[in-house]
Design a protein around this motif. Structure first.
Motif, short mmCIF file in Angstrom:
data_model
loop_
_atom_site.label_atom_id
_atom_site.label_comp_id
_atom_site.label_asym_id
_atom_site.label_seq_id
_atom_site.Cartn_x
_atom_site.Cartn_y
_atom_site.Cartn_z
N ILE A 167 23.64 -6.80 -48.46
CA ILE A 167 24.31 -6.48 -49.73
C ILE A 167 25.74 -6.98 -49.59
O ILE A 167 26.44 -6.60 -48.64
CB ILE A 167 24.31 -4.97 -50.00
CG1 ILE A 167 22.89 -4.45 -50.15
CG2 ILE A 167 25.14 -4.66 -51.25
CD1 ILE A 167 22.79 -2.93 -50.26
N GLY A 168 26.17 -7.82 -50.50
CA GLY A 168 27.55 -8.29 -50.52
C GLY A 168 28.42 -7.28 -51.26
O GLY A 168 28.04 -6.79 -52.32
N ILE A 169 29.59 -6.96 -50.70
CA ILE A 169 30.51 -6.02 -51.33
C ILE A 169 31.72 -6.80 -51.82
O ILE A 169 32.45 -7.40 -51.04
CB ILE A 169 30.94 -4.92 -50.35
CG1 ILE A 169 29.71 -4.18 -49.82
CG2 ILE A 169 31.92 -3.95 -51.03
CD1 ILE A 169 30.01 -3.19 -48.71
N ILE A 182 26.73 -5.20 -46.12
CA ILE A 182 25.90 -4.17 -45.51
C ILE A 182 24.60 -4.87 -45.12
O ILE A 182 23.93 -5.45 -45.97
CB ILE A 182 25.60 -3.01 -46.48
CG1 ILE A 182 26.89 -2.37 -46.98
CG2 ILE A 182 24.71 -1.97 -45.78
CD1 ILE A 182 26.67 -1.33 -48.07
N ILE A 183 24.28 -4.83 -43.84
CA ILE A 183 23.09 -5.50 -43.32
C ILE A 183 21.96 -4.48 -43.19
O ILE A 183 22.14 -3.43 -42.59
CB ILE A 183 23.37 -6.16 -41.95
CG1 ILE A 183 24.60 -7.07 -42.01
CG2 ILE A 183 22.14 -6.91 -41.45
CD1 ILE A 183 24.50 -8.20 -43.00
N SER A 184 20.83 -4.81 -43.77
CA SER A 184 19.68 -3.91 -43.79
C SER A 184 18.74 -4.19 -42.62
O SER A 184 18.56 -5.35 -42.24
CB SER A 184 18.92 -4.11 -45.10
OG SER A 184 17.77 -3.30 -45.13
N PRO A 185 18.11 -3.15 -42.07
CA PRO A 185 17.11 -3.37 -41.03
C PRO A 185 15.78 -3.90 -41.60
O PRO A 185 14.92 -4.33 -40.85
CB PRO A 185 16.93 -1.99 -40.41
CG PRO A 185 17.34 -1.03 -41.46
CD PRO A 185 18.38 -1.73 -42.29
N LYS A 186 15.63 -3.84 -42.93
CA LYS A 186 14.40 -4.36 -43.54
C LYS A 186 14.75 -5.11 -44.82
O LYS A 186 15.82 -4.94 -45.38
CB LYS A 186 13.40 -3.24 -43.82
CG LYS A 186 13.89 -2.19 -44.78
CD LYS A 186 12.82 -1.12 -44.96
CE LYS A 186 13.20 -0.11 -46.02
NZ LYS A 186 12.15 0.85 -46.28
N ARG A 187 13.85 -5.95 -45.26
CA ARG A 187 14.06 -6.78 -46.44
C ARG A 187 14.21 -5.92 -47.70
O ARG A 187 13.53 -4.92 -47.87
CB ARG A 187 12.87 -7.72 -46.61
CG ARG A 187 13.04 -8.72 -47.73
CD ARG A 187 11.91 -9.66 -47.74
NE ARG A 187 12.03 -10.48 -46.53
CZ ARG A 187 11.60 -11.71 -46.41
NH1 ARG A 187 10.95 -12.28 -47.40
NH2 ARG A 187 11.76 -12.38 -45.31
N ASP A 243 14.47 0.12 -51.48
CA ASP A 243 14.98 -0.64 -50.33
C ASP A 243 16.49 -0.84 -50.44
O ASP A 243 17.22 -0.74 -49.44
CB ASP A 243 14.31 -2.02 -50.24
CG ASP A 243 12.82 -1.94 -49.96
OD1 ASP A 243 12.34 -0.91 -49.44
OD2 ASP A 243 12.13 -2.93 -50.27
N PHE A 244 16.98 -1.13 -51.65
CA PHE A 244 18.41 -1.30 -51.89
C PHE A 244 19.15 0.00 -51.56
O PHE A 244 20.16 -0.02 -50.84
CB PHE A 244 18.63 -1.70 -53.35
CG PHE A 244 20.06 -1.96 -53.71
CD1 PHE A 244 20.66 -3.18 -53.40
CD2 PHE A 244 20.82 -1.01 -54.38
CE1 PHE A 244 21.98 -3.44 -53.75
CE2 PHE A 244 22.13 -1.27 -54.73
CZ PHE A 244 22.71 -2.48 -54.41
N ASP A 245 18.64 1.14 -52.04
CA ASP A 245 19.25 2.43 -51.75
C ASP A 245 19.23 2.73 -50.25
O ASP A 245 20.20 3.25 -49.69
CB ASP A 245 18.53 3.56 -52.50
CG ASP A 245 18.80 3.53 -53.99
OD1 ASP A 245 19.82 2.91 -54.42
OD2 ASP A 245 18.00 4.12 -54.74
N TYR A 246 18.11 2.41 -49.59
CA TYR A 246 18.00 2.63 -48.15
C TYR A 246 19.08 1.84 -47.41
O TYR A 246 19.76 2.36 -46.51
CB TYR A 246 16.61 2.24 -47.65
CG TYR A 246 16.44 2.47 -46.17
CD1 TYR A 246 16.06 3.73 -45.70
CD2 TYR A 246 16.67 1.46 -45.25
CE1 TYR A 246 15.92 3.96 -44.34
CE2 TYR A 246 16.53 1.68 -43.90
CZ TYR A 246 16.16 2.93 -43.44
OH TYR A 246 16.04 3.15 -42.09
N CYS A 247 19.26 0.58 -47.79
CA CYS A 247 20.27 -0.25 -47.16
C CYS A 247 21.67 0.31 -47.40
O CYS A 247 22.50 0.34 -46.50
CB CYS A 247 20.17 -1.69 -47.68
SG CYS A 247 21.37 -2.82 -46.95
N MET A 248 21.95 0.77 -48.61
CA MET A 248 23.26 1.34 -48.93
C MET A 248 23.56 2.55 -48.03
O MET A 248 24.69 2.74 -47.60
CB MET A 248 23.31 1.78 -50.40
CG MET A 248 23.30 0.66 -51.39
SD MET A 248 24.88 -0.15 -51.59
CE MET A 248 25.76 1.09 -52.51
#
Length: 65
Positions: free
Chosen positions: A22-24, A36-41, A47-52
């Motif tokens: 996710i680019g901030i 923000i780098i996510s452990p999953k796609r 998935d977006f909320d999980y990454c956040m």
């Protein structure tokens, strides 16, 4: 266009579907100031909320070439 967007505290959080980050963007600045780098796609809103909430934050640095 398949992207996810969230605006929080004067920042825009943007991720493309299928990406891992996710680019901030701070206000009107471009390029992104951090990621923000996510452990999953990121394929769904969940998935977006999980990454956040669980992703690793990285500060971006840029060098003129």
């Amino acid at each position: 266009m398949q992207a996810f967007w969230c605006g929080i505290n004067g920042c825009e959080h943007i991720a493309w579907k299928g990406s891992y980050e996710i680019g901030i963007y701070q206000g009107d600045e471009s390029p992104p100031s951090s990621f923000i780098i996510s452990p999953k796609r990121i394929e769904t809103v969940e998935d977006f909320d999980y990454c956040m909430n669980h992703g690793e934050r990285w500060k971006a640095t840029y060098e003129r070439v």
